[in-house]
Design an enzyme around this catalytic site. Structure first.
Site, PDB file in Angstrom:
ATOM      1  N   TRP A  98       0.834  -1.216   0.000  1.00 43.05           N
ATOM      2  CA  TRP A  98       0.000   0.000   0.000  1.00 43.05           C
ATOM      3  C   TRP A  98       0.859   1.253   0.000  1.00 43.05           C
ATOM      4  O   TRP A  98       0.520   2.255  -0.640  1.00 43.05           O
ATOM      5  CB  TRP A  98      -0.978  -0.010   1.178  1.00 43.05           C
ATOM      6  CG  TRP A  98      -1.910  -1.186   1.105  1.00 43.05           C
ATOM      7  CD1 TRP A  98      -2.048  -2.177   2.009  1.00 43.05           C
ATOM      8  CD2 TRP A  98      -2.821  -1.502   0.038  1.00 43.05           C
ATOM      9  NE1 TRP A  98      -2.973  -3.097   1.581  1.00 43.05           N
ATOM     10  CE2 TRP A  98      -3.459  -2.707   0.376  1.00 43.05           C
ATOM     11  CE3 TRP A  98      -3.140  -0.897  -1.172  1.00 43.05           C
ATOM     12  CZ2 TRP A  98      -4.411  -3.312  -0.439  1.00 43.05           C
ATOM     13  CZ3 TRP A  98      -4.094  -1.498  -2.004  1.00 43.05           C
ATOM     14  CH2 TRP A  98      -4.708  -2.689  -1.628  1.00 43.05           C
ATOM     15  N   ASP A 166      -1.560   7.191   5.912  1.00 40.45           N
ATOM     16  CA  ASP A 166      -2.620   6.252   5.544  1.00 40.45           C
ATOM     17  C   ASP A 166      -2.850   5.371   6.768  1.00 40.45           C
ATOM     18  O   ASP A 166      -2.028   4.524   7.102  1.00 40.45           O
ATOM     19  CB  ASP A 166      -2.158   5.411   4.340  1.00 40.45           C
ATOM     20  CG  ASP A 166      -3.112   4.260   4.014  1.00 40.45           C
ATOM     21  OD1 ASP A 166      -4.159   4.131   4.684  1.00 40.45           O
ATOM     22  OD2 ASP A 166      -2.798   3.484   3.096  1.00 40.45           O
ATOM     23  N   LYS A 190     -12.478  -1.221   7.794  1.00 46.53           N
ATOM     24  CA  LYS A 190     -11.871  -2.043   8.834  1.00 46.53           C
ATOM     25  C   LYS A 190     -12.545  -1.676  10.162  1.00 46.53           C
ATOM     26  O   LYS A 190     -13.585  -2.223  10.478  1.00 46.53           O
ATOM     27  CB  LYS A 190     -10.347  -1.837   8.906  1.00 46.53           C
ATOM     28  CG  LYS A 190      -9.595  -2.695   7.889  1.00 46.53           C
ATOM     29  CD  LYS A 190      -9.346  -2.055   6.622  1.00 46.53           C
ATOM     30  CE  LYS A 190      -8.143  -2.467   5.875  1.00 46.53           C
ATOM     31  NZ  LYS A 190      -8.322  -3.133   4.607  1.00 46.53           N
TER      32      LYS A 190
HETATM   33  C1  LIG Z   1      -3.162   0.219   4.633  1.00 50.62           C
HETATM   34  C2  LIG Z   1      -4.039   0.198   3.416  1.00 50.62           C
HETATM   35  N1  LIG Z   1      -3.987   1.216   2.549  1.00 50.62           N
HETATM   36  C3  LIG Z   1      -4.759   1.245   1.440  1.00 50.62           C
HETATM   37  C4  LIG Z   1      -5.628   0.215   1.151  1.00 50.62           C
HETATM   38  C5  LIG Z   1      -6.480   0.298  -0.076  1.00 50.62           C
HETATM   39  O1  LIG Z   1      -7.748   0.656   0.370  1.00 50.62           O
HETATM   40  P1  LIG Z   1      -9.033   0.767  -0.541  1.00 50.62           P
HETATM   41  O2  LIG Z   1      -9.414  -0.618  -0.950  1.00 50.62           O
HETATM   42  O3  LIG Z   1     -10.029   1.427   0.357  1.00 50.62           O
HETATM   43  O4  LIG Z   1      -8.707   1.622  -1.723  1.00 50.62           O
HETATM   44  C6  LIG Z   1      -5.729  -0.862   2.026  1.00 50.62           C
HETATM   45  C7  LIG Z   1      -6.654  -1.971   1.755  1.00 50.62           C
HETATM   46  O5  LIG Z   1      -6.727  -2.951   2.435  1.00 50.62           O
HETATM   47  C8  LIG Z   1      -4.910  -0.874   3.187  1.00 50.62           C
HETATM   48  O6  LIG Z   1      -4.977  -1.887   4.063  1.00 50.62           O
END
Ligand SMILES: Cc1ncc(COP(=O)(O)O)c(C=O)c1O
Length: 355
Positions: A98, A166, A190
């Protein structure tokens, strides 16, 4: 009964599921799904959902809470666009998938990214430390909890550079000092609520200062703040259910109590991983996440027998992310410790029979 260790979307409190389901049928005489987002009833929901974020996290004055869409994935771009200043340089910590996506999206809109710390050399199994933050950056970005690898920052990055985080997979799991951050973003699915909403907590003074020549209205946080998160049709169901979940969190002791429960679940899980001779955890001990515990079977241990046993016990969602394999027990706020006990018992029983 199912024990849902899914990494997100994930378990929410049963009471919240029930209340949300009731509102789909009857929300002041209409279905929640047909109600206008401009109606007084929904404006009240939006206001409460934003206020409860402030209450739960102790958000200080001078910050705005927004519920947008696009997930944390659009958050990568929103963060880079809104934080871009004259230097167009930003520092990122690469702690895995991520964080790498956040880097890529920043580069896509013309940010000159300096990855000043990374744990890629050891497969993202640790949190980088003792790094030096370069000078001349518009902002620094990191990912507080690495959902796929099971690593988590135990401390907020210490810097005077504007800080962006994030927090998708550990927000509301423990107290945080919001005043250290200029921008926090998190997909809802989550610890907050159902997929559909993206939570943004933004320092007021940073909005409207981007130097990006490209700024679509939907990605401009100032425009959303001016419209109280109602620039366009918001994800009504996700926001309503997030509001219910935040009420539930606060009624159950807030993030302080959640942190204690999460610590207990983490301790139980990791002590089994460490003491069971057929399993091991790949993550450096001090960097382990209380939200996502990753573990592997030792070579030669019969995975098909273990898989059959946990499925039989009603456990779901513990297969590791497809990019890393192994196992991952996600233990978000709503997962009861009893579910962790069931998994630990299965691991014990498996080793008793196959060790
Ligand atoms: C830490 C983190 N950042 C970003 C994301 C991507 O999120 P989204 O599916 O809401 O775009 C996730 C998805 O699990 C994540 O765990």
């Amino acid at each position: 009964m199912k024990h849902n260790f899914g990494a997100g979307p994930c378990i929410l409190p049963q009471e919240v599921f029930k209340q949300a389901a009731e509102a789909v049928i009857d929300f002041n005489g209409l279905s929640l799904l047909e109600v206008s987002h401009r109606s007084g009833d929904f404006v009240q929901v939006m206001d409460e959902a934003r206020d409860l974020v402030k209450k739960a996290l102790g958000v200080p004055a001078g910050y705005t809470v927004l519920y947008l869409q696009g997930g944390a994935s659009l958050g990568f771009t929103i963060a880079a666009l809104n934080m871009m200043r004259d230097s167009k340089k930003a520092g990122y910590i690469n702690t895995g998938t991520w964080a790498s996506s956040a880097i890529k999206e920043a580069e896509n809109i013309g940010v000159d990214v300096n990855v000043f710390a990374s744990s890629e050399d050891k497969g993202f199994t640790y949190i980088p430390k003792n790094f030096e933050i370069p000078t001349g950056l518009d902002y620094v970005h990191y990912t507080s909890n690495n959902t796929i690898y099971g690593t988590q920052f135990q401390r907020i990055i210490d810097t005077t550079v504007p800080l962006v985080c994030d927090m998708s997979s550990d927000i509301f799991s423990k107290p945080i000092d919001v005043s250290k951050f200029d921008l926090i973003y998190a997909g809802a699915q989550k610890n907050l609520g159902p997929a559909g909403a993206t939570l943004i907590i933004v320092k007021d003074e940073i909005m409207g200062k981007s130097t990006s020549p490209f700024m679509p209205s939907y990605l401009d946080l100032k425009k959303h703040a001016e419209k109280d998160s109602m620039m366009n049709t918001p994800p009504v169901f996700s926001i309503y259910t997030s509001m219910l979940n935040l009420r539930h969190l606060i009624a159950n002791g807030g993030v302080d109590a959640a942190a204690i429960r999460n610590e207990a679940k983490g301790n139980l899980m990791y002590s089994e991983i460490d003491n069971n001779p057929l399993f091991f955890g790949p993550v450096t001990i001090e960097d382990r996440s209380n939200m996502n515990a990753t573990f592997l079977l030792k070579e030669g241990a019969p995975s098909e027998i273990f898989d059959a046993m946990w499925k039989e016990a009603g456990i779901i969602g513990i297969k590791g992310h497809r990019s890393v394999g192994g196992y991952r027990a996600s233990m978000y706020n709503a997962l009861p410790i009893e579910s962790v006990k069931v998994l630990v018992d299965v691991m014990n029983e498996f080793t008793r029979k196959n060790g």
